[in-house]
Scaffold this motif. Structure first.
Motif, short mmCIF file in Angstrom:
data_model
loop_
_atom_site.label_atom_id
_atom_site.label_comp_id
_atom_site.label_asym_id
_atom_site.label_seq_id
_atom_site.Cartn_x
_atom_site.Cartn_y
_atom_site.Cartn_z
N LEU A 91 83.87 29.16 8.68
CA LEU A 91 82.55 29.39 9.29
C LEU A 91 82.59 29.11 10.78
CD1 LEU A 91 79.58 30.09 9.11
CD2 LEU A 91 79.12 27.69 8.50
N ILE A 92 83.28 28.05 11.19
CA ILE A 92 83.39 27.74 12.63
C ILE A 92 84.10 28.87 13.35
CG2 ILE A 92 84.26 26.10 14.32
CD1 ILE A 92 82.00 25.01 12.56
N HIS A 117 76.37 23.32 20.29
CA HIS A 117 76.47 22.25 19.31
C HIS A 117 76.08 22.85 17.96
CE1 HIS A 117 74.79 17.98 18.05
NE2 HIS A 117 75.55 18.52 17.11
N ILE A 118 76.97 22.72 16.98
CA ILE A 118 76.69 23.20 15.63
C ILE A 118 76.40 21.97 14.77
CG2 ILE A 118 77.52 24.55 13.67
CD1 ILE A 118 77.21 26.14 16.29
N GLU A 119 75.16 21.86 14.29
CA GLU A 119 74.73 20.72 13.47
C GLU A 119 74.52 21.22 12.04
OE1 GLU A 119 71.33 17.20 13.34
OE2 GLU A 119 70.98 19.03 14.49
N GLY A 120 75.55 21.06 11.20
CA GLY A 120 75.50 21.59 9.85
C GLY A 120 76.38 22.83 9.78
N PRO A 121 76.55 23.39 8.59
CA PRO A 121 75.87 23.02 7.34
C PRO A 121 76.64 22.01 6.49
CG PRO A 121 77.09 25.04 7.01
CD PRO A 121 77.35 24.62 8.44
N GLU A 134 75.10 34.03 7.49
CA GLU A 134 74.76 35.22 8.27
C GLU A 134 73.64 34.94 9.26
OE1 GLU A 134 76.67 37.82 8.33
OE2 GLU A 134 77.89 36.80 6.81
N GLN A 135 72.71 34.07 8.87
CA GLN A 135 71.63 33.72 9.80
C GLN A 135 72.17 32.90 10.97
OE1 GLN A 135 68.43 31.39 8.17
NE2 GLN A 135 67.32 31.30 10.10
N MET A 136 73.07 31.94 10.69
CA MET A 136 73.66 31.16 11.78
C MET A 136 74.45 32.05 12.73
SD MET A 136 74.92 27.70 9.76
CE MET A 136 75.42 26.83 11.27
N GLN A 157 82.42 30.97 16.32
CA GLN A 157 83.02 31.07 17.65
C GLN A 157 83.27 32.52 18.03
OE1 GLN A 157 83.91 28.41 20.27
NE2 GLN A 157 83.31 30.46 20.92
N ALA A 158 83.65 33.34 17.06
CA ALA A 158 83.88 34.75 17.35
C ALA A 158 82.60 35.47 17.75
CB ALA A 158 84.51 35.43 16.13
#
Length: 400
Positions: A167-168, A139-143, A112-114, A172-173
């Motif tokens: 999660l991706i 750029h998504i680094e993690g989790p 939820e934080q991301m 993206q949404a």
């Protein structure tokens, strides 16, 4: 040359064309560039840097590209609530270091934080002056990283788990701009399946914060991974002399390597060796900058996601009391000068590491526009210390 005639010329020619450098009307110093050109490929990519062989005192090049920026100039991209004005402040500071294209980077956190972080960041991009021009995506680094001590770096293991596309999809949404790059550890459960799906969607996959074995790395490359995130970092201080992820990733010809050339993350001599081993065709520079980075940032405490980090007087950035580095205070123009000195690279080759090579990592999804009004150009002055940014032109905007 008008936009219409430019596009017509591109359609009629199979080879590159040379374009005059066009500065905004009335820009101070515009007369410094008689005859200067940049070269444009038929697909719209800026190819080279004009007449740099003689390294004239003043010259112009296409802008620099940074695929990993967590924050800059006191602004943290990893906390919800960043405003358009704050983002513009960070982007102006980045432009002053020659960067004209950037991938803001969201690191490991609770889902939820991301989501909240990326949503507010994307809203700031849309509402800002420079965001629509400079931000090519995220750029998504993690989790989906290694939870092992040392390998995880400053990422919170409590929020890590099996790799999955859900999660991706949610991230993206939450954004109008595309996710361009995902860093993951191939040994994490589900990572290979996720890699294949991301590649199918046109998203680049990088290996990072990983203890993957040679076999696991080979499987990741076969699945479509093409980059190594900040190679040489996100690792424990003590490793076997030769049997370690640095050598294993260097040995994977299918992986291009991103390096932080600040002299802190990789010593100068080691960087020279790493560049030789990977080769300039497969090397690029990233800053991994956090909010503590920037030419006007003093030593002290700064926000970084859920943490507070401390910039020391020597430029190192750490969570107070922790031994590992937590991002960097690096600046791209300074790293350009560093590789010229430490690796003995000519200007054009050094520029390639922070310009053409990272752009190739974004293709075929994204290319420079062919409209001169949208050109991203940097004016430089050659000094005894190396090239220094004079002004940066991003579409209709000039930053100095």
């Amino acid at each position: 040359m008008s936009t219409a005639s430019l596009l017509s010329s591109i359609r009629q020619r199979s080879g590159p064309i040379d374009l005059p450098v066009v500065l905004a009307a009335g820009t101070e110093g515009a007369a410094d560039h008689p005859g200067r050109t940049v070269r444009l490929l038929p697909d719209g990519r800026l190819l080279d840097h004009g007449p740099l062989a003689s390294q004239p005192e003043n010259f112009t090049t296409p802008g620099l590209v940074d695929l990993q920026v967590n924050g800059f100039a006191g602004v943290d991209f990893n906390r919800p609530g960043v405003t358009p004005a704050e983002l513009d402040h960070a982007l102006v500071a980045l432009a002053r270091t020659g960067v004209t294209t950037v991938l803001p980077t969201v690191i490991t956190g609770a889902a939820e934080q991301m989501l909240a972080t990326l949503s507010s960041l994307d809203a700031a991009v849309q509402g800002s002056r420079l965001g629509p021009e400079m931000v090519a995506g995220y750029h998504i680094e993690g989790p989906f990283l290694s939870t092992l001590e040392g390998f995880r770096g400053a990422h919170d293991a409590a929020h890590m788990g099996p790799a999955e596309i859900g999660l991706i999809d949610r991230l993206q949404a939450a954004a109008t701009r595309p996710i361009r790059l995902v860093t993951l550890a191939p040994e994490v459960c589900g990572a290979l399946e996720l890699t294949r799906e991301l590649v199918r969607r046109g998203i680049r996959v990088a290996v990072g914060h990983s203890a993957a074995t040679p076999d696991q790395l080979a499987a990741a490359v076969e699945a479509g991974a093409r980059l190594a995130t900040h190679l040489g970092n996100g690792l424990p201080q003590q490793l076997p002399k030769f049997e370690n992820p640095v050598f294993w990733q260097l040995a994977q010809d299918g992986l291009a390597a991103m390096f932080i050339a600040d002299g802190i993350h990789i010593p100068p001599g080691a960087l020279r060796s790493l560049l030789r081993a990977k080769g300039l065709e497969h090397s690029l520079l990233v800053t991994d900058a956090v909010s503590a980075a920037g030419p006007d940032q003093a030593a002290g405490l700064y926000p970084f996601g859920a943490e507070t980090v401390e910039r020391a007087a020597d430029g190192t950035v750490r969570v107070p009391g922790a031994p590992n580095l937590a991002g960097s205070s690096a600046e791209m123009a300074a790293m350009l000068r560093n590789v010229m000195i430490w690796a003995g690279l000519p200007l054009a080759e050094a520029l390639r590491l922070c310009q053409l090579n990272p752009l190739r990592c974004l293709e075929p999804e994204w290319r420079f526009g062919t409209d001169l009004a949208q050109a991203r150009l940097v004016e430089w002055k050659m000094t005894d210390a190396g090239p220094q940014v004079r002004r940066t032109h991003i579409g209709p905007h000039t930053v100095q």
